[in-house]
Design an enzyme around this catalytic site. Structure first.
Site, PDB file in Angstrom:
ATOM      1  N   CYS A 287      -3.055   5.212   6.713  1.00  0.00           N
ATOM      2  CA  CYS A 287      -4.553   4.817   6.084  1.00  0.00           C
ATOM      3  C   CYS A 287      -5.049   4.788   7.916  1.00  0.00           C
ATOM      4  O   CYS A 287      -4.221   4.717   8.919  1.00  0.00           O
ATOM      5  CB  CYS A 287      -5.503   3.611   6.194  1.00  0.00           C
ATOM      6  SG  CYS A 287      -4.831   1.872   7.416  1.00  0.00           S
TER       7      CYS A 287
ATOM      8  N   ASP B  28       2.327   2.941   2.130  1.00  0.00           N
ATOM      9  CA  ASP B  28       2.498   3.651   3.964  1.00  0.00           C
ATOM     10  C   ASP B  28       4.006   3.471   4.781  1.00  0.00           C
ATOM     11  O   ASP B  28       3.437   1.867   4.748  1.00  0.00           O
ATOM     12  CB  ASP B  28       1.234   2.815   4.409  1.00  0.00           C
ATOM     13  CG  ASP B  28      -0.031   3.607   4.108  1.00  0.00           C
ATOM     14  OD1 ASP B  28      -0.348   3.791   3.506  1.00  0.00           O
ATOM     15  OD2 ASP B  28      -0.884   2.771   4.691  1.00  0.00           O
TER      16      ASP B  28
ATOM     17  N   CYS C  30       0.635  -0.982  -0.057  1.00  0.00           N
ATOM     18  CA  CYS C  30       0.182   0.199   0.066  1.00  0.00           C
ATOM     19  C   CYS C  30       1.007   1.333   0.022  1.00  0.00           C
ATOM     20  O   CYS C  30       0.053   2.100  -0.282  1.00  0.00           O
ATOM     21  CB  CYS C  30      -0.833   0.013   0.873  1.00  0.00           C
ATOM     22  SG  CYS C  30      -0.319   0.205   2.847  1.00  0.00           S
TER      23      CYS C  30
ATOM     24  N   CYS D  19      -2.439  -3.871   8.589  1.00  0.00           N
ATOM     25  CA  CYS D  19      -1.350  -2.301   9.466  1.00  0.00           C
ATOM     26  C   CYS D  19      -1.266  -2.413  10.807  1.00  0.00           C
ATOM     27  O   CYS D  19      -0.318  -1.146  10.839  1.00  0.00           O
ATOM     28  CB  CYS D  19      -3.332  -1.711   9.091  1.00  0.00           C
ATOM     29  SG  CYS D  19      -3.869  -1.260   7.924  1.00  0.00           S
TER      30      CYS D  19
HETATM   31 FE1  FES Z   1      -1.465   0.404   4.603  1.00  0.00          FE
HETATM   32 FE2  FES Z   1      -2.626   0.103   6.046  1.00  0.00          FE
HETATM   33  S1  FES Z   1      -3.462   0.069   4.128  1.00  0.00           S
HETATM   34  S2  FES Z   1      -0.953  -0.089   6.942  1.00  0.00           S
END
Ligand code: FES
Length: 145
Positions: free
Chosen positions: A59, A36, A34, A103
């Site tokens: 997120c 992040d 993702c 996450c």
């Molecule tokens: Fe990337 Fe939650 S969608 S850490």
């Protein structure tokens, strides 16, 4: 997707946000799928985490889990804090939707990397073991299947 009240509360009002100046340990991790990212900085006194802050670009679940993991780890010894699991983080938040369990890996991994960073800088052996999110075989969406 339903978040618990506690997730929403930590997302809206995250604790320990920021960067500690002159930290004893730094952990930076990213979720390869993702994108992040999370950074943890911490201070250590008598082998205990005396202060800890985080910055997370991600997120809502990533921010809530980062926030709660800093609350859980503060005051713990390094060897206690390194044992915090993604399940414990999720439980502390009253649960996470299955699609968001991955996450919480970001939060526990960031903490582990920061602890090992401190230990290695002080000539000591790392204790965290493999870091899940940087493992090339890590599938952050496996819980969604
Ligand atoms: Fe990337 Fe939650 S969608 S850490």
């Amino acid at each position: 997707m339903l978040y618990t009240e506690k997730v929403m509360e930590h997302f809206g009002n995250p604790r320990n946000v920021g960067v500690i100046e002159d930290p004893d340990g730094v952990g930076e991790v990213g979720n390869p799928v993702c994108g992040d990212v999370m950074k943890i900085t911490l201070k250590v006194a008598d082998d205990c985490i005396s202060d800890i802050k985080f910055q997370t670009l991600g997120c809502g679940a990533a921010i809530a889990t980062s926030s709660i993991v800093t609350e859980m780890a503060k005051g713990m010894t390094l060897s206690e804090a390194v044992m915090i699991t993604k399940q414990q983080v999720a439980d502390e938040l009253g649960g996470l939707p299955p699609a968001k369990m991955h996450c919480s890996v970001l939060a526990t991994d960031g903490l582990k990397v920061a602890i090992d960073d401190y230990l290695v800088k002080h000539g000591r052996a790392p204790i965290a073991g493999p870091i899940t999110s940087t493992d090339p075989d890590f599938d952050p969406h496996e819980e969604e299947l």
